[in-house]
Design an enzyme around this catalytic site. Structure first.
Site, PDB file in Angstrom:
ATOM      1  N   TYR A  32     -44.984  94.812 -28.399  1.00  0.00           N
ATOM      2  CA  TYR A  32     -44.250  95.764 -29.132  1.00  0.00           C
ATOM      3  C   TYR A  32     -45.320  97.574 -29.698  1.00  0.00           C
ATOM      4  CZ  TYR A  32     -46.058  94.639 -34.340  1.00  0.00           C
ATOM      5  OH  TYR A  32     -46.896  94.569 -35.219  1.00  0.00           O
ATOM      6  N   ARG A  51     -51.764 102.014 -25.696  1.00  0.00           N
ATOM      7  CA  ARG A  51     -52.135 100.934 -26.196  1.00  0.00           C
ATOM      8  C   ARG A  51     -50.285  99.890 -25.594  1.00  0.00           C
ATOM      9  NH1 ARG A  51     -52.756 100.243 -32.121  1.00  0.00           N
ATOM     10  NH2 ARG A  51     -49.640 100.217 -31.946  1.00  0.00           N
ATOM     11  N   LYS A 145     -51.268  93.654 -28.882  1.00  0.00           N
ATOM     12  CA  LYS A 145     -50.055  93.796 -29.831  1.00  0.00           C
ATOM     13  C   LYS A 145     -48.911  92.815 -29.431  1.00  0.00           C
ATOM     14  CE  LYS A 145     -48.239  97.124 -32.794  1.00  0.00           C
ATOM     15  NZ  LYS A 145     -48.452  96.723 -34.334  1.00  0.00           N
ATOM     16  N   GLU A 177     -59.321  92.605 -40.996  1.00  0.00           N
ATOM     17  CA  GLU A 177     -58.154  93.912 -40.810  1.00  0.00           C
ATOM     18  C   GLU A 177     -57.490  93.041 -41.838  1.00  0.00           C
ATOM     19  OE1 GLU A 177     -56.458  94.768 -37.055  1.00  0.00           O
ATOM     20  OE2 GLU A 177     -55.946  92.800 -36.243  1.00  0.00           O
ATOM     21  N   LEU A 202     -56.578  95.051 -34.266  1.00  0.00           N
ATOM     22  CA  LEU A 202     -55.764  95.664 -33.316  1.00  0.00           C
ATOM     23  C   LEU A 202     -56.245  97.072 -33.444  1.00  0.00           C
ATOM     24  CD1 LEU A 202     -53.027  95.863 -31.528  1.00  0.00           C
ATOM     25  CD2 LEU A 202     -52.141  96.964 -33.993  1.00  0.00           C
TER      26      LEU A 202
END
Ligand code: PDD
Length: 285
Positions: A32, A51, A145, A177, A202
């Protein structure tokens, strides 16, 4: 936001239906993107497309659509001024549940919707976020992702239970993260430290423009992992994401960062970031 996109059609949200045999539902076999919308314009769409196509490639999902046009049409159809576009692609629907995906390939399920959200006048930018740290128990391909977001959801709920805003995750005491943001600090020497791009984080779209702005402000940037201890001793800390943009962090594990107020340089990076993406939008459309 009434109109959504599903497999080539723009339909009312109540009539967008997906099979229970969709691999996105059964195996989180899906990727996504979340694209921010400011002033009715998509922010950094090209980088999101790059991406998305990389994520699809890493999972060998063959899906093609005019991602920008779909997103733009949803903004227009819903009259969205500020908020986000959510875009998801799954491998598609199987005849029966099987871990292996079938050959010939299923045709992918592609859907998208618009959501209103205040991005610029977010009161959190004035008060700053409070954070706790928790082990990063996600898989080792966080660079893709995917919609496997259960661990991130569990951590968001830990934050709620702990009375803080969010969680920064750690592997071997090093911060990877946030649950849904990239994490950064500015140390006492004025060096901005941000985890290097590898499989543990990511590759944030917001992070790219943020680093460009920081460098143009004269900050030295080091792309490397930093420890919980280093974060607690930092002069400033902040996160970046499409929905929070640049957001100051004022407390980590109960320890105040700097004087406990949003950092000055973080505030400047936020301002410059917003100005830069708005300028870029006005010249591209
Ligand atoms: N999340 N790291 C993780 C784990 C994320 O989920 C996100 C974004 C980011 C920041 O990436 P970007 O700057 O491209 O938004 C970093 C989105 C906003 C979400 O899942 O809602």
């Amino acid at each position: 936001m009434e109109t959504v996109y599903l497999n080539g059609d723009y339909v009312p949200r109540s009539s967008a239906k997906i099979s229970i045999f969709d691999r996105g539902l059964l195996f989180s076999d899906a990727v996504y993107e979340v694209i921010s919308v400011i002033g009715g314009r998509l922010i950094d769409m090209e980088r999101h497309v790059t991406r998305l196509e990389r994520s699809l490639g890493e999972l060998s999902i063959n899906a093609f659509a005019d991602w920008s046009t779909v997103s733009q049409n949803l903004v227009a159809e819903n009259g969205l001024q500020e908020g986000l576009i959510y875009l998801q692609v799954s491998r598609g629907v199987m005849d029966e549940r099987d871990y292996r995906w079938p050959a010939p390939e299923t045709s992918p399920t592609i859907f998208a919707f618009a959501q209103e959200r205040t991005l610029i006048d977010n009161p959190m930018a004035d008060r700053g976020m409070t954070i706790i740290t928790r082990p990063d128990l996600r898989w080792q391909r966080c660079d893709i992702k995917t919609t496997q977001l259960l661990y991130a959801s569990l951590m968001k709920m830990e934050a709620v239970a702990g009375g803080v805003d969010d969680v920064w995750m750690t592997r071997d005491d090093m911060i990877t993260e946030g649950t849904s943001q990239n994490a950064h600090i500015i140390n006492k020497d004025g060096v901005l430290i941000s985890h290097q791009l590898d499989r543990r984080i990511l590759p944030g779209v917001t992070r790219i423009e943020m680093l460009a702005q920081a460098k143009s402000m004269g900050l030295t940037v080091e792309e490397r992992a930093f420890s919980i201890d280093e974060a607690k001793k930092a002069a400033e800390a902040f996160v970046s994401s499409s929905t929070l943009l640049i957001m100051p962090v004022v407390e980590i594990d109960g320890h105040k960062i700097g004087d406990g107020q949003p950092g000055e340089r973080t505030g400047k990076i936020r301002q410059n970031y917003i100005a830069a993406v708005q300028r870029a939008c006005s010249t591209t459309s």
